[in-house]
Design a protein around this motif. Sequence first.
Motif, PDB file in Angstrom:
ATOM      1  N   ASP A 283      -3.723 -10.514  -0.613  1.00  0.00           N
ATOM      2  CA  ASP A 283      -3.789  -9.235   0.088  1.00  0.00           C
ATOM      3  C   ASP A 283      -4.529  -9.374   1.416  1.00  0.00           C
ATOM      4  OD1 ASP A 283      -2.490  -8.074  -2.131  1.00  0.00           O
ATOM      5  OD2 ASP A 283      -4.403  -7.683  -3.121  1.00  0.00           O
TER       6      ASP A 283
ATOM      7  N   THR B  96      -6.384  -1.258  -2.434  1.00  0.00           N
ATOM      8  CA  THR B  96      -5.786  -1.719  -3.694  1.00  0.00           C
ATOM      9  C   THR B  96      -4.316  -1.314  -3.707  1.00  0.00           C
ATOM     10  OG1 THR B  96      -6.556   0.314  -4.759  1.00  0.00           O
ATOM     11  CG2 THR B  96      -7.934  -1.651  -5.024  1.00  0.00           C
ATOM     12  N   ASP B  97      -3.548  -1.948  -4.579  1.00  0.00           N
ATOM     13  CA  ASP B  97      -2.112  -1.690  -4.639  1.00  0.00           C
ATOM     14  C   ASP B  97      -1.814  -0.230  -4.975  1.00  0.00           C
ATOM     15  OD1 ASP B  97      -1.633  -4.338  -4.073  1.00  0.00           O
ATOM     16  OD2 ASP B  97      -1.200  -4.922  -6.140  1.00  0.00           O
TER      17      ASP B  97
ATOM     18  N   GLY C 261      -3.975   0.045  -9.390  1.00  0.00           N
ATOM     19  CA  GLY C 261      -4.641   0.100  -8.089  1.00  0.00           C
ATOM     20  C   GLY C 261      -5.269   1.460  -7.821  1.00  0.00           C
TER      21      GLY C 261
END
Length: 199
Positions: free
Chosen positions: A89, A142-143, A148
Amino acid sequence: MYEGAVQDLIDELGRLPGVGPKSAQRIAFHLLAADAADVRRLADALTEVKARVQFCETCGNVAESEKCRICADPRRADDVICVVEEPKDVVAIERTREFRGRYHVLGGAINPIENVGPDDLRISQLMTRLADGTVTEVILATDPNIEGEATATYLSRLIAPMGVTVSRLASGLPVGGDLEYADEVTLGRAFEGRRVVGG
Protein backbone atom coordinates in the motif's frame (compact mmCIF):
# COMPACT_ATOMS: atom_id res chain seq x y z
CA MET A 1 -0.34 -36.81 -8.47
CA TYR A 2 3.30 -36.52 -9.52
CA GLU A 3 6.40 -38.12 -8.09
CA GLY A 4 8.65 -36.72 -5.38
CA ALA A 5 10.31 -33.40 -6.15
CA VAL A 6 7.79 -32.30 -8.78
CA GLN A 7 4.84 -32.78 -6.42
CA ASP A 8 6.77 -31.10 -3.59
CA LEU A 9 7.35 -28.06 -5.83
CA ILE A 10 3.67 -27.93 -6.85
CA ASP A 11 2.62 -28.19 -3.20
CA GLU A 12 4.96 -25.36 -2.14
CA LEU A 13 3.89 -23.12 -5.02
CA GLY A 14 0.26 -23.82 -4.15
CA ARG A 15 0.81 -22.37 -0.68
CA LEU A 16 1.55 -18.93 -2.19
CA PRO A 17 -1.31 -16.40 -2.03
CA GLY A 18 -3.39 -16.30 -5.19
CA VAL A 19 -1.82 -19.45 -6.63
CA GLY A 20 -4.32 -22.25 -7.02
CA PRO A 21 -3.55 -25.91 -7.84
CA LYS A 22 -3.64 -25.41 -11.63
CA SER A 23 -1.45 -22.30 -11.50
CA ALA A 24 1.01 -24.10 -9.19
CA GLN A 25 1.23 -26.98 -11.65
CA ARG A 26 1.71 -24.58 -14.60
CA ILE A 27 4.48 -22.68 -12.79
CA ALA A 28 6.19 -25.93 -11.74
CA PHE A 29 6.30 -27.23 -15.32
CA HIS A 30 7.47 -23.84 -16.57
CA LEU A 31 10.37 -24.04 -14.09
CA LEU A 32 11.16 -27.60 -15.19
CA ALA A 33 11.37 -26.47 -18.81
CA ALA A 34 13.28 -23.26 -18.04
CA ASP A 35 17.00 -22.80 -18.42
CA ALA A 36 18.94 -23.83 -15.29
CA ALA A 37 20.50 -20.34 -15.03
CA ASP A 38 17.04 -18.71 -14.92
CA VAL A 39 15.88 -21.07 -12.17
CA ARG A 40 19.09 -20.44 -10.22
CA ARG A 41 18.51 -16.65 -10.48
CA LEU A 42 15.01 -17.11 -9.06
CA ALA A 43 16.29 -19.30 -6.23
CA ASP A 44 19.07 -16.78 -5.48
CA ALA A 45 16.56 -13.89 -5.44
CA LEU A 46 14.34 -15.78 -2.97
CA THR A 47 17.29 -16.61 -0.72
CA GLU A 48 18.62 -13.04 -0.92
CA VAL A 49 15.28 -11.43 -0.05
CA LYS A 50 14.92 -13.61 3.05
CA ALA A 51 18.50 -12.84 4.12
CA ARG A 52 18.56 -9.08 3.50
CA VAL A 53 15.04 -7.70 3.81
CA GLN A 54 13.47 -6.91 7.16
CA PHE A 55 10.77 -4.58 8.42
CA CYS A 56 11.51 -0.95 9.31
CA GLU A 57 11.75 -0.53 13.08
CA THR A 58 9.85 2.78 12.85
CA CYS A 59 7.01 2.26 10.37
CA GLY A 60 6.92 -1.47 9.55
CA ASN A 61 7.63 -1.02 5.83
CA VAL A 62 10.08 -3.36 4.09
CA ALA A 63 13.70 -2.26 4.46
CA GLU A 64 17.24 -3.49 3.95
CA SER A 65 18.45 -1.75 7.10
CA GLU A 66 16.90 -0.71 10.43
CA LYS A 67 14.98 2.13 8.75
CA CYS A 68 13.27 2.15 5.36
CA ARG A 69 14.21 4.79 2.79
CA ILE A 70 11.11 6.86 3.64
CA CYS A 71 11.81 6.98 7.39
CA ALA A 72 15.45 7.78 6.66
CA ASP A 73 14.53 10.69 4.33
CA PRO A 74 14.89 14.00 6.24
CA ARG A 75 12.79 15.82 3.60
CA ARG A 76 9.60 13.98 4.59
CA ALA A 77 7.10 15.79 6.85
CA ASP A 78 7.05 14.45 10.43
CA ASP A 79 3.64 15.88 11.36
CA VAL A 80 1.50 13.63 9.13
CA ILE A 81 1.34 9.82 9.24
CA CYS A 82 -0.51 7.78 6.66
CA VAL A 83 -1.66 4.44 8.11
CA VAL A 84 -1.83 1.52 5.66
CA GLU A 85 -2.41 -2.20 6.00
CA GLU A 86 0.55 -3.62 4.05
CA PRO A 87 3.89 -2.48 2.56
CA LYS A 88 2.41 -2.80 -0.95
CA ASP A 89 0.00 0.00 0.00
CA VAL A 90 2.97 2.31 0.65
CA VAL A 91 4.17 1.66 -2.90
CA ALA A 92 0.71 2.42 -4.33
CA ILE A 93 0.50 5.76 -2.47
CA GLU A 94 4.09 6.70 -3.32
CA ARG A 95 3.31 6.22 -7.03
CA THR A 96 0.79 9.09 -6.80
CA ARG A 97 3.51 11.52 -5.61
CA GLU A 98 0.78 13.27 -3.59
CA PHE A 99 1.93 12.40 -0.07
CA ARG A 100 5.13 13.74 1.51
CA GLY A 101 4.67 12.62 5.12
CA ARG A 102 5.51 9.41 6.97
CA TYR A 103 3.83 6.01 6.96
CA HIS A 104 2.77 3.39 9.46
CA VAL A 105 2.19 -0.17 8.25
CA LEU A 106 -0.23 -2.12 10.45
CA GLY A 107 0.58 -5.55 9.02
CA GLY A 108 -3.04 -6.33 8.18
CA ALA A 109 -6.55 -5.36 9.24
CA ILE A 110 -8.91 -6.34 12.03
CA ASN A 111 -10.64 -9.53 10.88
CA PRO A 112 -12.46 -11.60 13.54
CA ILE A 113 -13.17 -14.41 11.05
CA GLU A 114 -9.41 -14.90 10.56
CA ASN A 115 -8.75 -14.35 14.29
CA VAL A 116 -6.92 -11.07 13.65
CA GLY A 117 -7.59 -8.60 16.45
CA PRO A 118 -6.09 -5.20 17.33
CA ASP A 119 -3.32 -6.87 19.37
CA ASP A 120 -2.14 -8.73 16.24
CA LEU A 121 -1.49 -5.46 14.40
CA ARG A 122 1.14 -2.74 14.90
CA ILE A 123 -1.35 -0.46 16.68
CA SER A 124 0.61 -0.07 19.93
CA GLN A 125 3.65 1.06 17.89
CA LEU A 126 1.44 3.66 16.17
CA MET A 127 0.20 4.95 19.53
CA THR A 128 3.81 5.23 20.72
CA ARG A 129 4.66 7.31 17.64
CA LEU A 130 1.73 9.64 18.36
CA ALA A 131 2.53 10.09 22.06
CA ASP A 132 5.17 12.84 21.73
CA GLY A 133 2.80 15.33 20.05
CA THR A 134 4.80 15.80 16.83
CA VAL A 135 2.08 14.28 14.65
CA THR A 136 -0.90 16.57 13.98
CA GLU A 137 -2.76 14.41 11.44
CA VAL A 138 -3.24 10.70 10.87
CA ILE A 139 -4.59 9.67 7.47
CA LEU A 140 -6.33 6.30 7.59
CA ALA A 141 -5.68 4.61 4.24
CA THR A 142 -6.95 1.12 5.03
CA ASP A 143 -8.73 -0.82 2.29
CA PRO A 144 -12.35 0.17 1.54
CA ASN A 145 -13.74 -3.22 2.59
CA ILE A 146 -15.37 -4.50 5.78
CA GLU A 147 -12.05 -5.27 7.50
CA GLY A 148 -10.46 -1.98 6.44
CA GLU A 149 -13.50 0.00 7.59
CA ALA A 150 -13.54 -1.80 10.96
CA THR A 151 -9.83 -1.07 11.40
CA ALA A 152 -10.27 2.61 10.46
CA THR A 153 -13.20 2.99 12.87
CA TYR A 154 -11.25 1.34 15.69
CA LEU A 155 -8.20 3.55 15.08
CA SER A 156 -10.20 6.77 14.80
CA ARG A 157 -11.85 6.11 18.17
CA LEU A 158 -8.46 5.32 19.71
CA ILE A 159 -6.67 8.38 18.26
CA ALA A 160 -9.38 11.07 18.55
CA PRO A 161 -8.91 11.68 22.32
CA MET A 162 -5.24 12.53 21.66
CA GLY A 163 -6.21 15.74 19.87
CA VAL A 164 -4.76 14.52 16.56
CA THR A 165 -6.78 15.18 13.39
CA VAL A 166 -7.93 11.86 11.91
CA SER A 167 -8.87 11.75 8.23
CA ARG A 168 -9.86 8.93 5.90
CA LEU A 169 -8.98 8.61 2.24
CA ALA A 170 -11.95 9.48 0.08
CA SER A 171 -13.35 6.62 -1.92
CA GLY A 172 -16.01 6.34 -4.54
CA LEU A 173 -16.38 5.95 -8.26
CA PRO A 174 -13.30 5.24 -10.36
CA VAL A 175 -12.51 7.59 -13.23
CA GLY A 176 -13.94 6.10 -16.40
CA GLY A 177 -16.37 3.88 -14.46
CA ASP A 178 -20.09 3.51 -15.17
CA LEU A 179 -22.69 4.11 -12.46
CA GLU A 180 -24.64 0.99 -13.42
CA TYR A 181 -21.65 -1.23 -12.54
CA ALA A 182 -20.88 0.40 -9.18
CA ASP A 183 -21.84 -1.57 -6.07
CA GLU A 184 -24.03 0.14 -3.45
CA VAL A 185 -21.17 0.62 -0.96
CA THR A 186 -18.98 2.37 -3.54
CA LEU A 187 -21.88 4.50 -4.72
CA GLY A 188 -22.81 5.36 -1.12
CA ARG A 189 -19.23 6.42 -0.35
CA ALA A 190 -19.22 8.55 -3.52
CA PHE A 191 -22.32 10.39 -2.27
CA GLU A 192 -20.80 10.90 1.18
CA GLY A 193 -17.59 12.26 -0.32
CA ARG A 194 -19.26 14.61 -2.82
CA ARG A 195 -17.90 18.15 -3.10
CA VAL A 196 -19.22 21.46 -4.37
CA VAL A 197 -18.27 22.38 -7.94
CA GLY A 198 -18.31 25.70 -9.74
CA GLY A 199 -18.96 28.91 -7.92
